[in-house]
Design an enzyme around this catalytic site. Sequence first.
Site, short mmCIF file in Angstrom:
data_model
loop_
_atom_site.label_atom_id
_atom_site.label_comp_id
_atom_site.label_asym_id
_atom_site.label_seq_id
_atom_site.Cartn_x
_atom_site.Cartn_y
_atom_site.Cartn_z
N SER A 128 -2.47 4.72 1.92
CA SER A 128 -2.55 3.27 1.71
C SER A 128 -3.91 2.74 2.12
O SER A 128 -4.52 3.22 3.08
CB SER A 128 -1.47 2.54 2.52
OG SER A 128 -1.60 1.14 2.34
N LYS A 183 5.75 5.32 2.89
CA LYS A 183 4.76 4.61 2.07
C LYS A 183 5.45 3.63 1.14
O LYS A 183 4.95 2.51 0.89
CB LYS A 183 3.94 5.63 1.27
CG LYS A 183 2.97 5.02 0.24
CD LYS A 183 1.97 4.09 0.90
CE LYS A 183 0.77 3.79 -0.01
NZ LYS A 183 1.09 3.25 -1.31
N HIS A 186 6.37 0.65 3.16
CA HIS A 186 5.11 -0.06 3.40
C HIS A 186 4.79 -0.98 2.22
O HIS A 186 4.46 -2.15 2.39
CB HIS A 186 3.98 0.95 3.61
CG HIS A 186 2.60 0.36 3.49
ND1 HIS A 186 2.02 0.06 2.27
CD2 HIS A 186 1.68 0.03 4.44
CE1 HIS A 186 0.81 -0.46 2.47
NE2 HIS A 186 0.59 -0.48 3.77
N ASN A 187 4.90 -0.43 1.01
CA ASN A 187 4.58 -1.22 -0.17
C ASN A 187 5.58 -2.36 -0.38
O ASN A 187 5.21 -3.44 -0.85
CB ASN A 187 4.54 -0.33 -1.40
CG ASN A 187 3.27 0.51 -1.47
OD1 ASN A 187 2.62 0.74 -0.45
ND2 ASN A 187 2.94 1.00 -2.64
N GLU A 190 4.54 -4.97 1.86
CA GLU A 190 3.33 -5.55 1.27
C GLU A 190 3.69 -6.60 0.22
O GLU A 190 3.12 -7.71 0.21
CB GLU A 190 2.51 -4.43 0.64
CG GLU A 190 1.25 -4.84 -0.08
CD GLU A 190 0.61 -3.65 -0.77
OE1 GLU A 190 0.27 -3.78 -1.98
OE2 GLU A 190 0.44 -2.60 -0.13
#
Length: 466
Positions: A128, A183, A186-187, A190
């Site tokens: 990232s 990940k 995480h996105n 986001e």
Amino acid sequence: MAQSQVGLIGLGTMGAALALNIAEKGFPIAVWNRTTSVTHRFHRDAGALSAQITPADTLEQLVAAIAAPRVVILMVPAGQAVDDQLAALAPLLDAGDLVIDAGNADFHDTDRRSAAGLSFGFLGMGVSGGEEGARHGPSIMAGGSEADWQRIEPLLSAIAARAEDGSPCAARMGESGAGHFVKMVHNGIEYADMQMIAEIYGLMRDGMGLPAAAISQVFAGWNDGPLQSYLVEISARVAEAADPVTGQPILDVILDRAGQKGTGRWTVIEAQHLSAPVPVIDAAVMARNVSARLGEREAGEDRFGAAPGPVRLDHATLEAALIAGKILCYAQGFAMIAAASEGFGWALPLPRIAQVWRAGCIIRSAMLNDMATALDQHADRNLVLAPHFADLLDRTVPALRQVVTAGLAAGNPLPALANGLIWFDMMRTARGTANMIQAQRDFFGAHGFQRLDGLDRPHGPWSSAG
């Protein structure tokens, strides 16, 4: 003669940036792209770093240029392209070699590939930070065996971002698809963080009538406080930028239709499978989907009138509301990771995940330092109950309630902020209304229920009720 310590396949934006990062950190690297001209142009443009880079015209040349046991990083599009590349590499690699998929893979695909009996080692790795992060220090989330991680950790720690305490933002998350799962979440966070910022921007623009330059100053001021983060920082910069064609604020000439590559959607879908509610992320994905329906939105405005109306809110109240929304969003994300840790048997290191996200990645923020501390103290406690964040919510939720109430009353759409508040109110209600739902389920389907008094009477008196 084998000279390079690592190979990299795929010289798109992220692959090229990561290759330069690796070379700059002192690791000789061999590179290959399926379009040969791209490989040689990349090598020519690498400047002083070109001495560290070996361009290969074929996969065979690439493999021959890497010192055994070999490490090959894949930076190719997720999906079939990864499977095709693994198949092409299989006859060229030995049992001691290692392939790392560093793309935005679906973690289910990574699990499948890890279990497929490949003739070489395999790691799935989330990266990232966008192009800038890949070039100068990303956040790295790996999944695979401990032995494979230990082998590659010196290189990954060298190229990773550094937190304020100097520690590298790179860690092994667990087996197989664990890195790509983290990940993915995480996105999802986001998506939600960006949506909440956009909703606050909308209130300032439509509800308070502020021009882009004034909004930029507000965001810039917030970035010096508890909201200090990459996304708030760039929001200030975006709002102050001028369009070189018209001279207007760039925000005023950008079509309000947001793209997406699917990781936020994956997060929401997987959250449902895990029974881990992430309503702020869910709202953010929904909002992007609605943004794509421009024609329908225009027809809706023609029929019902423009939605956003004026609101009476001050900057301090908006700041506090965004602080509360951010805490609630991250609490949901970490709770989802905890559910996956239990459901998949991964033992995901929640405090370390918060630490890895402190620098390099898109959601990096000062708040993650306190989140790492809270999770280290009590990893299985929801973040909203950690003393530091509970105290912050005591101070900021009233502002969130004021912002959501005023915004919705005036017709300003606030899906992410509103969903965060709704989730918080449900989480602080010991006796909610699901007893009605369970009674209904028992009435029409004899599904049973538990009683408050503990009596062994699992069904209701529905027949006598007619």
